[in-house]
Motif scaffolding. Sequence first.
Motif, PDB file in Angstrom:
ATOM      1  N   SER A 102       0.841 -16.366   4.481  1.00 48.86           N
ATOM      2  CA  SER A 102       0.055 -16.013   3.370  1.00 48.86           C
ATOM      3  C   SER A 102      -0.170 -16.800   2.206  1.00 48.86           C
ATOM      4  O   SER A 102      -1.003 -16.720   1.587  1.00 48.86           O
ATOM      5  N   GLY A 103       0.564 -17.626   2.268  1.00 46.28           N
ATOM      6  CA  GLY A 103       0.872 -18.836   1.270  1.00 46.28           C
ATOM      7  C   GLY A 103      -0.253 -19.860   1.305  1.00 46.28           C
ATOM      8  O   GLY A 103      -0.776 -20.517   0.507  1.00 46.28           O
ATOM      9  N   ILE A 104      -0.574 -20.109   2.602  1.00 44.48           N
ATOM     10  CA  ILE A 104      -1.337 -21.377   3.081  1.00 44.48           C
ATOM     11  C   ILE A 104      -2.712 -20.833   3.485  1.00 44.48           C
ATOM     12  O   ILE A 104      -3.597 -21.571   4.254  1.00 44.48           O
ATOM     13  N   ALA A 105      -3.221 -19.644   3.463  1.00 42.76           N
ATOM     14  CA  ALA A 105      -4.346 -19.022   3.583  1.00 42.76           C
ATOM     15  C   ALA A 105      -5.350 -19.258   2.902  1.00 42.76           C
ATOM     16  O   ALA A 105      -5.176 -19.494   1.641  1.00 42.76           O
ATOM     17  N   GLY A 106      -6.757 -19.614   3.246  1.00 44.93           N
ATOM     18  CA  GLY A 106      -7.649 -20.161   2.880  1.00 44.93           C
ATOM     19  C   GLY A 106      -8.031 -19.179   1.475  1.00 44.93           C
ATOM     20  O   GLY A 106      -8.301 -19.809   0.302  1.00 44.93           O
ATOM     21  N   GLY A 107      -8.096 -18.017   1.797  1.00 48.50           N
ATOM     22  CA  GLY A 107      -8.375 -17.023   0.725  1.00 48.50           C
ATOM     23  C   GLY A 107      -7.383 -17.086  -0.623  1.00 48.50           C
ATOM     24  O   GLY A 107      -8.014 -16.993  -1.716  1.00 48.50           O
ATOM     25  N   LYS A 134      -6.685 -19.588  -6.042  1.00 49.04           N
ATOM     26  CA  LYS A 134      -5.606 -20.302  -6.756  1.00 49.04           C
ATOM     27  C   LYS A 134      -4.488 -19.103  -6.971  1.00 49.04           C
ATOM     28  O   LYS A 134      -4.085 -19.114  -8.133  1.00 49.04           O
ATOM     29  N   SER A 135      -4.269 -18.395  -6.080  1.00 51.55           N
ATOM     30  CA  SER A 135      -3.277 -17.120  -6.052  1.00 51.55           C
ATOM     31  C   SER A 135      -2.158 -17.461  -5.124  1.00 51.55           C
ATOM     32  O   SER A 135      -1.656 -16.406  -4.317  1.00 51.55           O
ATOM     33  N   SER A 136      -1.523 -18.736  -5.072  1.00 49.89           N
ATOM     34  CA  SER A 136      -0.762 -19.092  -3.814  1.00 49.89           C
ATOM     35  C   SER A 136       0.153 -19.870  -4.484  1.00 49.89           C
ATOM     36  O   SER A 136       0.150 -20.832  -5.139  1.00 49.89           O
ATOM     37  N   PHE A 137       1.638 -19.497  -3.900  1.00 51.13           N
ATOM     38  CA  PHE A 137       2.892 -20.687  -4.603  1.00 51.13           C
ATOM     39  C   PHE A 137       2.873 -21.744  -3.874  1.00 51.13           C
ATOM     40  O   PHE A 137       3.507 -22.770  -4.233  1.00 51.13           O
ATOM     41  N   LEU A 138       1.784 -21.927  -2.868  1.00 50.64           N
ATOM     42  CA  LEU A 138       1.885 -23.228  -2.190  1.00 50.64           C
ATOM     43  C   LEU A 138       0.502 -23.977  -2.536  1.00 50.64           C
ATOM     44  O   LEU A 138       0.058 -24.829  -1.682  1.00 50.64           O
ATOM     45  N   LEU A 139      -0.082 -23.614  -3.696  1.00 51.78           N
ATOM     46  CA  LEU A 139      -1.377 -24.416  -3.846  1.00 51.78           C
ATOM     47  C   LEU A 139      -0.900 -25.547  -4.146  1.00 51.78           C
ATOM     48  O   LEU A 139      -0.074 -26.077  -4.777  1.00 51.78           O
ATOM     49  N   TYR A 156      -3.539 -26.488   6.373  1.00 50.11           N
ATOM     50  CA  TYR A 156      -3.706 -24.809   5.860  1.00 50.11           C
ATOM     51  C   TYR A 156      -4.170 -23.997   7.029  1.00 50.11           C
ATOM     52  O   TYR A 156      -4.300 -24.488   8.271  1.00 50.11           O
ATOM     53  N   LEU A 157      -4.456 -22.791   6.642  1.00 54.43           N
ATOM     54  CA  LEU A 157      -4.892 -21.998   7.471  1.00 54.43           C
ATOM     55  C   LEU A 157      -6.316 -21.408   7.119  1.00 54.43           C
ATOM     56  O   LEU A 157      -6.480 -20.735   6.226  1.00 54.43           O
ATOM     57  N   SER A 167     -10.701 -20.782   7.483  1.00 52.33           N
ATOM     58  CA  SER A 167     -11.664 -20.327   8.285  1.00 52.33           C
ATOM     59  C   SER A 167     -12.778 -21.245   7.973  1.00 52.33           C
ATOM     60  O   SER A 167     -12.731 -22.051   7.104  1.00 52.33           O
ATOM     61  N   ALA A 168     -14.142 -20.959   8.374  1.00 51.73           N
ATOM     62  CA  ALA A 168     -15.110 -21.889   7.862  1.00 51.73           C
ATOM     63  C   ALA A 168     -15.518 -21.442   6.402  1.00 51.73           C
ATOM     64  O   ALA A 168     -15.708 -22.425   5.664  1.00 51.73           O
ATOM     65  N   TYR A 169     -15.668 -20.306   6.052  1.00 53.03           N
ATOM     66  CA  TYR A 169     -16.002 -20.015   4.557  1.00 53.03           C
ATOM     67  C   TYR A 169     -14.835 -20.570   3.739  1.00 53.03           C
ATOM     68  O   TYR A 169     -15.314 -21.170   2.722  1.00 53.03           O
ATOM     69  N   SER A 170     -13.534 -20.343   3.921  1.00 54.77           N
ATOM     70  CA  SER A 170     -12.625 -20.690   2.866  1.00 54.77           C
ATOM     71  C   SER A 170     -12.534 -22.344   3.013  1.00 54.77           C
ATOM     72  O   SER A 170     -12.169 -22.872   1.862  1.00 54.77           O
ATOM     73  N   ALA A 171     -12.756 -22.749   3.892  1.00 55.79           N
ATOM     74  CA  ALA A 171     -12.807 -24.401   3.922  1.00 55.79           C
ATOM     75  C   ALA A 171     -13.896 -25.056   3.043  1.00 55.79           C
ATOM     76  O   ALA A 171     -13.609 -25.791   2.384  1.00 55.79           O
ATOM     77  N   ARG A 172     -15.093 -24.206   3.214  1.00 51.37           N
ATOM     78  CA  ARG A 172     -16.068 -24.696   2.349  1.00 51.37           C
ATOM     79  C   ARG A 172     -15.666 -24.493   0.942  1.00 51.37           C
ATOM     80  O   ARG A 172     -16.225 -25.166  -0.090  1.00 51.37           O
ATOM     81  N   ARG A 173     -14.993 -23.376   0.589  1.00 48.40           N
ATOM     82  CA  ARG A 173     -14.802 -23.117  -0.837  1.00 48.40           C
ATOM     83  C   ARG A 173     -13.732 -24.064  -1.196  1.00 48.40           C
ATOM     84  O   ARG A 173     -13.814 -24.359  -2.317  1.00 48.40           O
ATOM     85  N   LEU A 174     -13.090 -24.849  -0.425  1.00 43.56           N
ATOM     86  CA  LEU A 174     -12.107 -25.833  -0.666  1.00 43.56           C
ATOM     87  C   LEU A 174     -12.369 -27.273  -0.681  1.00 43.56           C
ATOM     88  O   LEU A 174     -11.892 -27.981  -1.100  1.00 43.56           O
ATOM     89  N   GLY A 175     -13.544 -27.437   0.107  1.00 47.57           N
ATOM     90  CA  GLY A 175     -14.248 -28.687   0.260  1.00 47.57           C
ATOM     91  C   GLY A 175     -13.491 -29.362   1.249  1.00 47.57           C
ATOM     92  O   GLY A 175     -13.296 -30.348   1.388  1.00 47.57           O
ATOM     93  N   MET A 176     -13.163 -28.627   2.274  1.00 51.79           N
ATOM     94  CA  MET A 176     -12.252 -29.083   3.575  1.00 51.79           C
ATOM     95  C   MET A 176     -13.137 -28.764   4.877  1.00 51.79           C
ATOM     96  O   MET A 176     -14.025 -27.767   4.702  1.00 51.79           O
ATOM     97  N   GLU A 177     -12.450 -29.089   5.889  1.00 56.47           N
ATOM     98  CA  GLU A 177     -12.926 -28.487   7.084  1.00 56.47           C
ATOM     99  C   GLU A 177     -12.290 -27.503   7.766  1.00 56.47           C
ATOM    100  O   GLU A 177     -11.090 -27.190   7.485  1.00 56.47           O
ATOM    101  N   THR A 178     -12.885 -26.480   8.313  1.00 59.60           N
ATOM    102  CA  THR A 178     -12.044 -25.258   8.963  1.00 59.60           C
ATOM    103  C   THR A 178     -11.078 -25.849   9.910  1.00 59.60           C
ATOM    104  O   THR A 178     -11.202 -26.987  10.613  1.00 59.60           O
ATOM    105  N   THR A 179      -9.977 -25.246   9.873  1.00 59.46           N
ATOM    106  CA  THR A 179      -8.698 -25.401  10.867  1.00 59.46           C
ATOM    107  C   THR A 179      -8.884 -24.462  12.144  1.00 59.46           C
ATOM    108  O   THR A 179      -7.891 -24.307  12.941  1.00 59.46           O
ATOM    109  N   ALA A 180     -10.043 -23.974  12.367  1.00 59.54           N
ATOM    110  CA  ALA A 180     -10.194 -23.162  13.524  1.00 59.54           C
ATOM    111  C   ALA A 180      -9.258 -21.853  13.401  1.00 59.54           C
ATOM    112  O   ALA A 180      -8.517 -21.343  14.476  1.00 59.54           O
ATOM    113  N   ASN A 181      -9.011 -21.238  12.272  1.00 62.11           N
ATOM    114  CA  ASN A 181      -7.862 -20.177  12.106  1.00 62.11           C
ATOM    115  C   ASN A 181      -8.689 -19.030  11.473  1.00 62.11           C
ATOM    116  O   ASN A 181      -7.844 -18.225  10.824  1.00 62.11           O
TER     117      ASN A 181
END
Length: 451
Positions: A263-268, A273-278, A328-329, A331-345
Amino acid sequence: MPDQVTQLADLRQQENELRVLAGAILDEAKRLGADAAEIGASVDAGLSVTARLGEAETVEFNRDRGFGITVYRGRRKGSASTSDSRPEAVRDTVRAAFELAQYTAEDPYAGLADAERMARDLPDLDLCHPWEIDAPAAIELAVQCEDAARAADPRITNSDGATVNTHAGVRVYANSHGFTGSYPWSRQTVSCMVIASEGDEMQRDYWYTTARKPTELEPVVAVGARAAERTLRRLGSSKPPTGRYPVLYTPEVAAGLIGHLFSGIAGGALYRKSSFLLDRLGEQIFPAFMRIREDPLQVGGSRSAAFDDDGVATAAKDFVADGVLRSYLLSAYSARRLGMETTANAGGARNVYVESTGQDLDELLGMLGEGLMITELMGFGVNVVSGDYSRGCAGFWVENGRISRPVEEGTVAANLRDMFAGIRAVGTDVDHRGNTHTGSILIDRMMVAGA
């Protein structure tokens, strides 16, 4: 109930029909002028029976079919769903998604996963083993399961019943990159819950077995006996003492503890910015001996898949290695929001394994010394934003490395950051029934509140 060969043939036929229908849906979206489109389709059927006090209580057959359609017009997205596979109903659903897209706000991160990330190799992961069982035979097994629990001890005085479930189906995902992936699946479950009484006290507990293959289920008599054993051992419960003590999470609740990591490393949670592991990627959050990995391509695994919900090829990887957060965990969408690549999750982690430190349960109890062994958690007191953790619990009080008495109506509290960093050991008593495979987890100290 048809034999297994007939059931498999029927599922393969439905799989082919869904693939053809998915292609037609994408063609319709393109004809309407969509820039891109994707579809998730599924069909499943199953039998569920429950026996209580020696008689059949419920018998349910179900058959479900569903289509989720998403259409992109530039960076605008519209989605619609239907359970009707008639051509005219499908066309209406595609049209509804297309029209909805014009009213949604533009989202610069919306769209399909990149075409080059689509899965190309789709191995047979051996996920479908239908159970050749009809309602009378399922009822007989449920009665046998409950009878074993009720006969275990005179203190077993009532029952919530025993249930036998068998389900099988097909999943298809396709998109306008030209990707189509599909697989049939099955899942079988037997469970039992009974009630024990002694004086004015009543306690309830359960046990279950689940597998893709019916031959890999525990014997129903063993499930009933285990449900009775777990219920009886709760008699005589009292509140735990209050103070700071070591806490041992047994495997069935330890899996939930690992779930809080995801839950803490999920892209959403991260892009909001609502995770204790940000911003903790690459940092040590567990002791150095901790390793947590996923193996989505495991043959016969409980959540195996060669592609995620975006169609991206999956692969084994470490989320945590040497105690360091490695992935992290996304998807394609959350990866784009973070400027990263999808982790296929997209759709979550698949077949998670927590590496053991080699101790069996008795050795973990010895390491615990005096403290709490948790077998059940209640409530929803977990704040993924801050990491604050407070849950009601039941289990056993441990003294001198041995179980001394059952406890209930307790509370454990800490912060997930401290809990993860304070893990002392992971046991060899691994529970393989779910998506997270872990043994018992011993945490150094938590606040325990009770008497």
